[in-house]
Design an enzyme around this catalytic site. Structure first.
Site, PDB file in Angstrom:
ATOM      1  CE1 TYR A 161      -4.067   2.024   0.535  1.00  0.00           C
ATOM      2  CE2 TYR A 161      -2.478   3.460   1.648  1.00  0.00           C
ATOM      3  CZ  TYR A 161      -3.722   3.275   1.054  1.00  0.00           C
ATOM      4  OH  TYR A 161      -4.606   4.310   0.982  1.00  0.00           O
TER       5      TYR A 161
ATOM      6  CG  PHE B 188      -6.955  18.460 -24.157  1.00  0.00           C
ATOM      7  CD1 PHE B 188      -7.097  18.005 -25.458  1.00  0.00           C
ATOM      8  CD2 PHE B 188      -7.227  17.582 -23.120  1.00  0.00           C
ATOM      9  CE1 PHE B 188      -7.506  16.707 -25.731  1.00  0.00           C
ATOM     10  CE2 PHE B 188      -7.625  16.271 -23.380  1.00  0.00           C
ATOM     11  CZ  PHE B 188      -7.760  15.832 -24.695  1.00  0.00           C
ATOM     12  CB  THR B 189     -11.858  18.166 -23.811  1.00  0.00           C
ATOM     13  OG1 THR B 189     -10.963  17.059 -23.728  1.00  0.00           O
ATOM     14  CG2 THR B 189     -12.198  18.428 -25.282  1.00  0.00           C
TER      15      THR B 189
ATOM     16  CG  ASP C  63      -1.026  18.364 -21.232  1.00  0.00           C
ATOM     17  OD1 ASP C  63      -0.389  17.301 -21.162  1.00  0.00           O
ATOM     18  OD2 ASP C  63      -2.242  18.408 -21.476  1.00  0.00           O
TER      19      ASP C  63
ATOM     20  CE  LYS D  39      -3.676  10.928 -23.969  1.00  0.00           C
ATOM     21  NZ  LYS D  39      -4.470  10.832 -22.743  1.00  0.00           N
TER      22      LYS D  39
ATOM     23  NE  ARG E  67     -11.634  15.698 -29.988  1.00  0.00           N
ATOM     24  CZ  ARG E  67     -11.623  15.534 -28.649  1.00  0.00           C
ATOM     25  NH1 ARG E  67     -10.483  15.601 -27.974  1.00  0.00           N
ATOM     26  NH2 ARG E  67     -12.731  15.336 -27.995  1.00  0.00           N
TER      27      ARG E  67
ATOM     28  CG  PHE F 113     -16.233  15.110 -26.458  1.00  0.00           C
ATOM     29  CD1 PHE F 113     -15.441  14.039 -26.152  1.00  0.00           C
ATOM     30  CD2 PHE F 113     -16.066  16.291 -25.734  1.00  0.00           C
ATOM     31  CE1 PHE F 113     -14.487  14.116 -25.156  1.00  0.00           C
ATOM     32  CE2 PHE F 113     -15.109  16.386 -24.734  1.00  0.00           C
ATOM     33  CZ  PHE F 113     -14.330  15.293 -24.436  1.00  0.00           C
TER      34      PHE F 113
HETATM   35  C1  P61 Z   1      -6.946  11.703 -26.326  1.00  0.00           C
HETATM   36  F1  P61 Z   1     -11.657  12.863 -26.634  1.00  0.00           F
HETATM   37  N1  P61 Z   1      -6.198  12.723 -24.343  1.00  0.00           N
HETATM   38  O1  P61 Z   1      -6.256  12.539 -26.939  1.00  0.00           O
HETATM   39  P1  P61 Z   1      -6.216  11.374 -19.562  1.00  0.00           P
HETATM   40  N2  P61 Z   1      -3.863  16.401 -21.949  1.00  0.00           N
HETATM   41  C2  P61 Z   1      -3.818  16.031 -23.229  1.00  0.00           C
HETATM   42  C3  P61 Z   1      -4.498  14.902 -23.632  1.00  0.00           C
HETATM   43  O2  P61 Z   1      -4.443  14.540 -24.898  1.00  0.00           O
HETATM   44  C4  P61 Z   1      -5.255  14.150 -22.675  1.00  0.00           C
HETATM   45  C5  P61 Z   1      -5.260  14.589 -21.330  1.00  0.00           C
HETATM   46  C6  P61 Z   1      -4.566  15.716 -20.998  1.00  0.00           C
HETATM   47  C7  P61 Z   1      -6.985  11.806 -24.865  1.00  0.00           C
HETATM   48  C8  P61 Z   1      -8.031  11.018 -24.096  1.00  0.00           C
HETATM   49  C9  P61 Z   1      -9.264  11.856 -24.174  1.00  0.00           C
HETATM   50  O3  P61 Z   1     -11.669  15.057 -25.134  1.00  0.00           O
HETATM   51  C10 P61 Z   1     -10.999  13.939 -24.716  1.00  0.00           C
HETATM   52  O4  P61 Z   1      -5.154  10.415 -19.178  1.00  0.00           O
HETATM   53  C11 P61 Z   1      -3.027  16.828 -24.190  1.00  0.00           C
HETATM   54  O5  P61 Z   1      -7.031  10.938 -20.718  1.00  0.00           O
HETATM   55  O6  P61 Z   1      -7.057  11.763 -18.391  1.00  0.00           O
HETATM   56  C12 P61 Z   1      -6.011  13.033 -23.059  1.00  0.00           C
HETATM   57  O7  P61 Z   1      -5.405  12.659 -20.004  1.00  0.00           O
HETATM   58  C13 P61 Z   1      -6.028  13.861 -20.272  1.00  0.00           C
HETATM   59  C14 P61 Z   1     -10.045  11.824 -25.317  1.00  0.00           C
HETATM   60  C15 P61 Z   1      -9.434  12.894 -23.279  1.00  0.00           C
HETATM   61  C16 P61 Z   1     -10.919  12.856 -25.563  1.00  0.00           C
HETATM   62  C17 P61 Z   1     -10.334  13.912 -23.533  1.00  0.00           C
HETATM   63  O8  P61 Z   1      -7.567  10.779 -26.866  1.00  0.00           O
END
Ligand code: P61
Length: 458
Positions: free
Chosen positions: A73, A125-126, A214, A257, A381, A448
């Site tokens: 843990y 970013f979303t 980021d 990623k 997007r 979305f």
């Molecule tokens: C993606 F449709 N991205 O691109 P988490 N920062 C950035 C990202 O690209 C990101 C996160 C933070 C995704 C997954 C996803 O609108 C969407 O590990 C530059 O996914 O929490 C994630 O990281 C967040 C798809 C997220 C989406 C939000 O596919």
């Protein structure tokens, strides 16, 4: 190695059968999913280009790493391995693990943002913007204008417009930090240059403002710097990454990623007091500060993934595979965002379907049409992703109305991508009769992901 003689620096040890479907099956699946590719089951998808997030193939070393997961843990040895690797490659002395990127964004936003704050950044970013807003802040876009123009071939479309940044800082009541993404996902996976980041740092220093990176795809950004920025051609991706991060005070990371894992994230910090606060919030929302919602084995996979991710041969093959798909599409006359980005090829739905108004969701429709043609899953997007303005309640109308063909790392071959290009080419040939969609269900947050649509008739 030139751009023509690259190859994947790995061979394949395990494979997974992919589903092959009929057009009738796909139509039924798409209708069940309300024309939202997020709501398809992966068993209904042949080539899955929804995202590069958590979809990479792990290496044999990473799979072996899972077996040395220490599930204590507190104080798992894998946490210390991750901490050591992040310090070495990203340079932040404090590392707080989180379950994924938005867990890191949540903690960082809650810690740094007060009600009424303004957060300038190089395009929204979303999830990042939502956490900034939920913490009481307002995001203001200060990316260069070229980023909003799909046809601009600026080599660093992720750059900040320094004049815009200065103006936002002058007018705002308080700016807790500048929010910098490298690469910029919503602009098409576009990089920020080192020179621009250095200037952002200078402006921030002048006003005693933090710079938060980021770092989700910072490795890919570093590759573009090596490829395009004078003075960096002789440096390794790892050296450039470290130099980039050195210009920032903190970072949020989605390890799903660049770091070649299926789950995980972390916060990087330099300041001791902020790190203590972040560790404290971690125990509230994520789990103890040495696991942050992850299993010990996940932490180990990330640590090994970080090391593999900065390998020059790996990043080159990754970026050039994405480029190969983009160039195939260009050869077919399909309108895409240029320059071709790091993690994905983005189709320009406004030029693809110029007859469909943005309020009829042309990119959402296009993602549906591509799925119908070949079972290839992509992602909208555009206006759906941009959501509504929290003050007016109106749709935001982004200049970019795109469909993202996102390439998971180490997963698909050139033949897969050639098949995808052929499919998009066919959809493009039949573009004229295609109508838009109407939205029939709209969730409150990040709509979305779960919204549902119906094709317009006629
Ligand atoms: C993606 F449709 N991205 O691109 P988490 N920062 C950035 C990202 O690209 C990101 C996160 C933070 C995704 C997954 C996803 O609108 C969407 O590990 C530059 O996914 O929490 C994630 O990281 C967040 C798809 C997220 C989406 C939000 O596919």
């Amino acid at each position: 190695m030139t751009n023509d003689d690259w190859f994947e620096p790995y061979k394949i040890k395990a494979v997974e059968r992919i589903p092959i479907t009929t057009r009738e099956q796909r139509l039924a699946a798409l209708e069940d999913a309300g024309w939202n590719t997020f709501l398809l089951r992966s068993d209904q998808v042949t080539i899955d280009l929804l995202t590069d997030s958590g979809t990479s193939a792990m290496s044999d070393r990473q799979w072996a790493g899972l077996m040395i997961g220490d599930e204590a843990y507190a104080g798992s040895r894998n946490f210390y391995h991750l901490e050591e690797v992040v310090r070495r490659y990203y340079g932040y002395p404090h590392v707080i693990p989180t379950h994924q990127g938005r867990g890191a964004e949540h903690i960082l936003s809650e810690m740094l943002i007060e009600g009424g704050d303004t957060i300038p950044g190089n395009m929204y970013f979303t999830t990042t913007r939502l956490h900034q807003e939920l913490a009481g802040g307002t995001f203001v876009d200060v990316v260069i204008d070229e980023a909003h123009d799909p046809q601009s071939l600026h080599p660093f479309k992720g750059n900040v417009d320094i004049e815009k940044l200065e103006k936002v800082i002058e007018r705002a009541e308080r700016v807790p930090y500048v929010s910098i993404a490298g690469t910029v996902n919503m602009a098409g996976g576009q990089p920020i240059s080192m020179a621009n980041l250095r200037t952002v740092r200078e402006v921030a220093d002048k006003h005693s403002i933090m710079v938060v990176l980021d770092a989700t795809r910072a490795v890919e950004n570093a590759y573009f710097v090596k490829e395009r920025e004078p003075g960096y051609e002789g440096k390794s991706v790892a050296e450039i990454l470290l130099e980039m991060c050195a210009l920032t005070d903190a970072c949020t990371m989605s390890a799903k990623k660049d770091s070649l894992v299926n789950i995980g994230g972390w916060i990087g910090l330099r300041d001791d007091d902020l790190a203590a606060q972040a560790r404290n919030l971690c125990v509230v929302y994520e789990g103890l500060h040495t696991y942050g919602g992850l299993a010990g084995r996940d932490l180990e996979a990330i640590a090994i993934g970080v090391e593999e991710s900065v390998d020059d041969d790996h990043v080159r093959a990754r970026i050039l595979q994405v480029r190969e798909l983009g160039e195939r599409l260009q050869a077919l006359g399909v309108p895409i965002v240029g320059p071709i980005g790091g993690h994905a090829v983005f189709l320009d739905a406004k030029r693809f379907y110029p007859h469909i108004p943005q309020e009829e969701f042309p990119a959402q429709r296009l993602a549906g049409e591509i799925y119908l043609d070949s079972g290839t899953r992509t992602m909208e997007r555009g206006i759906v992703s941009a959501g509504r303005d929290p003050e007016t309640g109106e749709h935001r109308h982004p200049a970019l109305e795109l469909v993202r063909l996102t390439i998971p790392r180490r997963v698909y071959t050139s033949r897969h991508l050639a098949a995808v290009a052929g499919s998009v080419g066919r959809v493009h040939e039949r573009r004229e009769g295609t109508r838009g969609l109407e939205m029939v269900f709209e969730p409150t947050y990040l709509r979305f992901f779960q919204a549902r649509f119906r094709p317009l008739q006629g």
